[in-house]
Structure formats: structure tokens, C-alpha cells
Design a protein around this motif. Structure first.
Motif, PDB file in Angstrom:
ATOM      1  N   LEU A  55       0.808  -1.217   0.000  1.00 18.85           N
ATOM      2  CA  LEU A  55       0.000   0.000   0.000  1.00 18.85           C
ATOM      3  C   LEU A  55       0.848   1.277   0.000  1.00 18.85           C
ATOM      4  O   LEU A  55       0.305   2.377  -0.026  1.00 18.85           O
ATOM      5  N   HIS A  56       2.176   1.126   0.032  1.00 14.74           N
ATOM      6  CA  HIS A  56       3.057   2.298  -0.064  1.00 14.74           C
ATOM      7  C   HIS A  56       3.295   2.644  -1.528  1.00 14.74           C
ATOM      8  O   HIS A  56       3.421   1.759  -2.378  1.00 14.74           O
ATOM      9  N   ALA A  57       3.415   3.930  -1.795  1.00 10.30           N
ATOM     10  CA  ALA A  57       3.662   4.367  -3.180  1.00 10.30           C
ATOM     11  C   ALA A  57       5.035   3.944  -3.671  1.00 10.30           C
ATOM     12  O   ALA A  57       5.278   3.862  -4.879  1.00 10.30           O
ATOM     13  N   GLY A  58       5.954   3.657  -2.751  1.00 15.72           N
ATOM     14  CA  GLY A  58       7.307   3.260  -3.135  1.00 15.72           C
ATOM     15  C   GLY A  58       8.231   3.367  -1.951  1.00 15.72           C
ATOM     16  O   GLY A  58       7.831   3.752  -0.838  1.00 15.72           O
ATOM     17  N   ILE A  59       9.494   3.058  -2.179  1.00 16.09           N
ATOM     18  CA  ILE A  59      10.501   3.108  -1.127  1.00 16.09           C
ATOM     19  C   ILE A  59      11.015   4.543  -0.971  1.00 16.09           C
ATOM     20  O   ILE A  59      11.206   5.245  -1.973  1.00 16.09           O
ATOM     21  N   PRO A  60      11.212   5.024   0.256  1.00 12.03           N
ATOM     22  CA  PRO A  60      11.774   6.376   0.419  1.00 12.03           C
ATOM     23  C   PRO A  60      13.131   6.494  -0.280  1.00 12.03           C
ATOM     24  O   PRO A  60      13.926   5.553  -0.285  1.00 12.03           O
ATOM     25  N   ALA A  61      13.382   7.643  -0.873  1.00 14.11           N
ATOM     26  CA  ALA A  61      14.611   7.846  -1.644  1.00 14.11           C
ATOM     27  C   ALA A  61      15.858   7.570  -0.805  1.00 14.11           C
ATOM     28  O   ALA A  61      16.803   6.926  -1.264  1.00 14.11           O
ATOM     29  N   ALA A  62      15.865   8.043   0.444  1.00 13.32           N
ATOM     30  CA  ALA A  62      17.040   7.854   1.294  1.00 13.32           C
ATOM     31  C   ALA A  62      17.295   6.374   1.572  1.00 13.32           C
ATOM     32  O   ALA A  62      18.444   5.928   1.608  1.00 13.32           O
ATOM     33  N   GLU A  63      16.233   5.611   1.748  1.00 16.98           N
ATOM     34  CA  GLU A  63      16.390   4.175   2.016  1.00 16.98           C
ATOM     35  C   GLU A  63      16.930   3.442   0.793  1.00 16.98           C
ATOM     36  O   GLU A  63      17.793   2.568   0.900  1.00 16.98           O
ATOM     37  N   ALA A 110       8.396   0.878 -12.492  1.00 18.22           N
ATOM     38  CA  ALA A 110       7.389   1.282 -13.482  1.00 18.22           C
ATOM     39  C   ALA A 110       6.350   0.168 -13.588  1.00 18.22           C
ATOM     40  O   ALA A 110       6.683  -1.012 -13.621  1.00 18.22           O
ATOM     41  N   GLY A 111       5.100   0.554 -13.600  1.00 17.49           N
ATOM     42  CA  GLY A 111       4.031  -0.441 -13.672  1.00 17.49           C
ATOM     43  C   GLY A 111       3.448  -0.782 -12.317  1.00 17.49           C
ATOM     44  O   GLY A 111       2.359  -1.361 -12.239  1.00 17.49           O
ATOM     45  N   PHE A 112       4.162  -0.419 -11.234  1.00 19.49           N
ATOM     46  CA  PHE A 112       3.605  -0.687  -9.905  1.00 19.49           C
ATOM     47  C   PHE A 112       2.550   0.351  -9.566  1.00 19.49           C
ATOM     48  O   PHE A 112       2.688   1.534  -9.876  1.00 19.49           O
ATOM     49  N   SER A 113       1.489  -0.103  -8.919  1.00 20.58           N
ATOM     50  CA  SER A 113       0.475   0.824  -8.425  1.00 20.58           C
ATOM     51  C   SER A 113      -0.146   0.245  -7.165  1.00 20.58           C
ATOM     52  O   SER A 113      -0.190  -0.983  -6.981  1.00 20.58           O
ATOM     53  N   VAL A 114      -0.583   1.124  -6.293  1.00 16.67           N
ATOM     54  CA  VAL A 114      -1.242   0.695  -5.066  1.00 16.67           C
ATOM     55  C   VAL A 114      -2.637   0.193  -5.415  1.00 16.67           C
ATOM     56  O   VAL A 114      -3.402   0.879  -6.101  1.00 16.67           O
ATOM     57  N   ARG A 115      -2.967  -1.001  -4.954  1.00 15.43           N
ATOM     58  CA  ARG A 115      -4.282  -1.590  -5.217  1.00 15.43           C
ATOM     59  C   ARG A 115      -5.014  -1.775  -3.890  1.00 15.43           C
ATOM     60  O   ARG A 115      -4.567  -2.520  -3.023  1.00 15.43           O
TER      61      ARG A 115
END
Length: 360
Positions: free
Chosen positions: A187-195, A232-237
């Protein structure tokens, strides 16, 4: 690393780990000869050798040298320096031997590409590439342009370069990290940039790391939402129930404006995952552990802040409180959030816009 030629007139055969006297210019240093491509080098023969010095010596690529036996000290040959600062080499390594062949006989283009490859993902400039490749500094820019035009070299930062091969080597690990994160936090939009920077790059500076990830963004391999990277192609569902919770949370925060009511504890437990998803997607903006704003409210406040700073050069807490039409508490939380995001720079009681802020 050197190409060493044994004299036709020598009565000696050079074998692995032979101790030698190394002469170049006015320097004389003892060393051990590690033969990289054969068991021995006889009279009239040549080979690639790593000379492991017993003391430091200043040499450059292309320098000539002479070697003599340790005892009796008789001249057996000489050669040319190919790499003045190599790592310890393994014998009979095809990759090592190919790289030394390029250093000895390669075209300017091959030598420059090899030099760039040696930096990995650390983005050398043209001067550094000239120094490592041994090419004339004036000859390097047109070769860089040629390599870039055919896709063998990329320029993630102005005047800083990386090989396409290094990017290709980096991508599988990047994809693996992101894939694991998506499975763990769907459910997260992605990984934090710093991580992602911390896991993917060991020693790269943040600006270098972001620039390299920027190449993947341009290529369409990654997306970036609210400072988070995703494949690319990932989305929260969301499920139907989660979607309903999402809409209700967005309605509450938009209706609450700059002073939203806290979510009751029983509802918060149910909504926690959806709330995290809204924060990672940028639909909500966290000002403090206890306060979130709807993104529309956040952007309204940013516009007011920008207007005040444009008109007066800086803004005080009281001036911004009046401009936002809210209380000191919420105006202060907003300004502190802007400080953390480097939107503003604090100077005593004043805040000025960071020169790098462009209305994001």
C-alpha cells in the motif's frame, strides 16, 4: 601493471615472484614480478606483469622503465607502465588480460571507455578520465561526445559520466530492492529515496545516487512519487473497503482545512494502513507525528508562503499566521515542516525561501 620485454641478449629467464630492481627516471625501487599471462618470460619474449613495489614510486601511464636482477644486478629488460595504481591482480584472469591489452594497444575510444568503467558508478569528469586513460585532455571531450551519442556513456550530472555497462550492472540490484519493498508494503507508493540510496549505493554521494536513479526514471524503469521510488508499472491496489476508507479520510482532511480534527483511536487502528498509503502517495502531507494536511491545503499554504516571501523577501511566523488565517500552532508546524523539507531557510525570526525551491 606493465608490459615487460626481456632482452634477446639476456641469459636469464624471468619467473613468477622474481625479485627485481626497478629503474625509472632517477628512481630505483625493489619489487617482485608477478607474471599475469605465463609461467616464465625468456630472452626475446614479453608478457604482462604486475610489479609489486617494496616502496612507493611515482610513475604515470606510458612511463618507460628498466629492470635488473636482484643479485647479481644485471639488466634483463624493460618496458612500459600500463597502469600505475592497479589493484592486486589474479594470474591468468581473462578480464585482466583483456583490460591490459586495451591499455597497451586499444584505440583512444576503447581506452576512455575502459577508464570510465574503472570508476563504476562514481561519475568521473573529463579531467579524471583523461588522467586515468593517459589521453591528452583536449582529445577527451570529442571522444566523450562520440561514446554518448552511441549509448555507451551517459551523463547523469553535467560534466560527470558513467558507462552504460555500469548502469546495466546496477539495475538488477535496484529492481530486486524495489520488488522486495513492494511485496512487503503493497500500500506504499514506493521506497523512500534515502532508504533506496542507502541499500543500493555504498559510497556514492546523495547527488550522484539521485542522478543515477534519474537515468532510470528517464528510461521509464522507475517512477518517483512524493520522494518515493517505485518500479514502473507498480500501483497501489486497494480493496473496496480500503477504497471507502481512503475517500472518507481525504474528505475529512480536506474539510478540516489547516486544523483537521484528530481521527478517533478505534477508527485510526482500522485506517492505519490506508493512512500510510495516503502519506506515501502524497495525497496527505505530514507536518508532525500528530498532524497531517490534505495536499490541496498544503499547496494553498505554500502559495501563501511564496506570495509573502516574494512581496517582502522573508516572512515571520505572525505574518504567515495572518496570511493563512489560522492559529500560531498550525502556522508554526507548517513552517517547521518547510524547514525540514528545505523549502525555507530560517534566519532568526525570519524565514526565506530556499534558492532551490521552485514551487514544488
Amino acid at each position: 601493471d606493465v608490459k615487460l620485454n626481456v632482452l634477446d641478449s639476456s641469459v636469464r629467464i624471468l619467473t613468477n615472484h622474481t625479485r627485481l630492481h626497478f629503474f625509472t627516471g632517477t628512481s630505483e625501487v625493489l619489487c617482485r614480478a608477478v607474471l599475469l599471462d605465463k609461467e616464465e618470460i625468456g630472452p626475446g619474449e614479453s608478457g604482462y606483469v604486475q610489479l609489486r613495489m617494496e616502496e612507493e614510486v611515482a610513475v604515470r601511464r606510458g612511463d618507460k622503465f628498466v629492470v635488473r636482477f636482484y643479485s647479481p644486478m644485471e639488466t634483463i629488460g624493460g618496458g612500459v607502465v600500463l597502469d600505475p595504481c592497479p589493484p592486486r591482480r589474479k594470474r591468468y584472469d581473462p578480464a585482466v588480460l583483456e583490460s591490459l591489452l586495451i591499455r597497451e594497444q586499444g584505440s583512444d575510444r576503447q581506452r576512455l571507455l575502459q577508464a570510465a568503467a574503472g570508476f563504476g558508478v562514481h561519475l568521473p569528469n573529463a579531467g579524471e578520465l583523461a588522467g586515468v586513460s593517459g589521453l591528452d585532455a583536449a582529445a577527451v571531450p570529442p571522444i566523450i561526445a562520440e561514446l554518448a551519442s552511441c549509448g555507451q556513456l551517459a551523463e547523469p550530472l553535467p560534466g560527470r559520466y558513467v558507462t552504460a555497462a555500469a548502469l546495466d550492472d546496477l539495475w538488477p540490484r535496484c529492481r530486486e530492492i524495489l520488488d522486495a519493498y513492494h511485496r512487503r508494503f503493497p500500500l506504499h507508493a514506493g521506497i523512500p529515496a534515502a532508504e533506496l540510496r542507502q541499500k543500493l549505493f555504498r559510497k556514492a554521494e546523495p547527488a550522484e545516487a539521485d542522478a543515477l536513479l534519474g537515468v532510470f526514471l528517464v528510461e521509464g524503469r522507475l517512477t518517483n512519487t512524493a520522494g518515493r521510488y517505485a518500479l514502473a508499472g507498480f500501483s497501489v491496489r486497494l480493496t473496496k473497503r480500503q477504497t471507502a476508507i481512503r475517500e472518507e479520510l481525504l474528505r475529512r482532511f480536506l474539510q478540516g482545512g489547516m486544523e483537521p480534527e484528530p481521527i478517533p483511536s478505534p477508527e485510526l487502528e482500522t485506517a492505519r494502513q490506508v493512512l500510510e498509503s495516503l502519506l506515501t502517495c502524497g495525497d496527505l502531507v505530514r507536518l508532525s507525528p500528530e498532524l497531517c494536511w490534505h495536499r490541496d491545503i498544503w499547496h494553498q499554504a505554500l502559495e501563501a508562503l511564496q506570495a509573502q516571501c516574494t512581496a517582502h523577501g522573508a516572512v515571520t511566523l505572525a505574518e504567515l499566521r495572518d496570511a493563512l488565517g489560522t492559529t500560531r500552532k498550525y502556522a508554526l508546524l507548517f513552517l517547521e515542516a518547510c524547514d525540514r523539507r528545505r523549502i525555507t531557510v530560517r534566519e532568526g525570526d525570519l524565514r526565506r525561501l530556499n534558492s532551490e525551491f521552485h514551487g514544488r
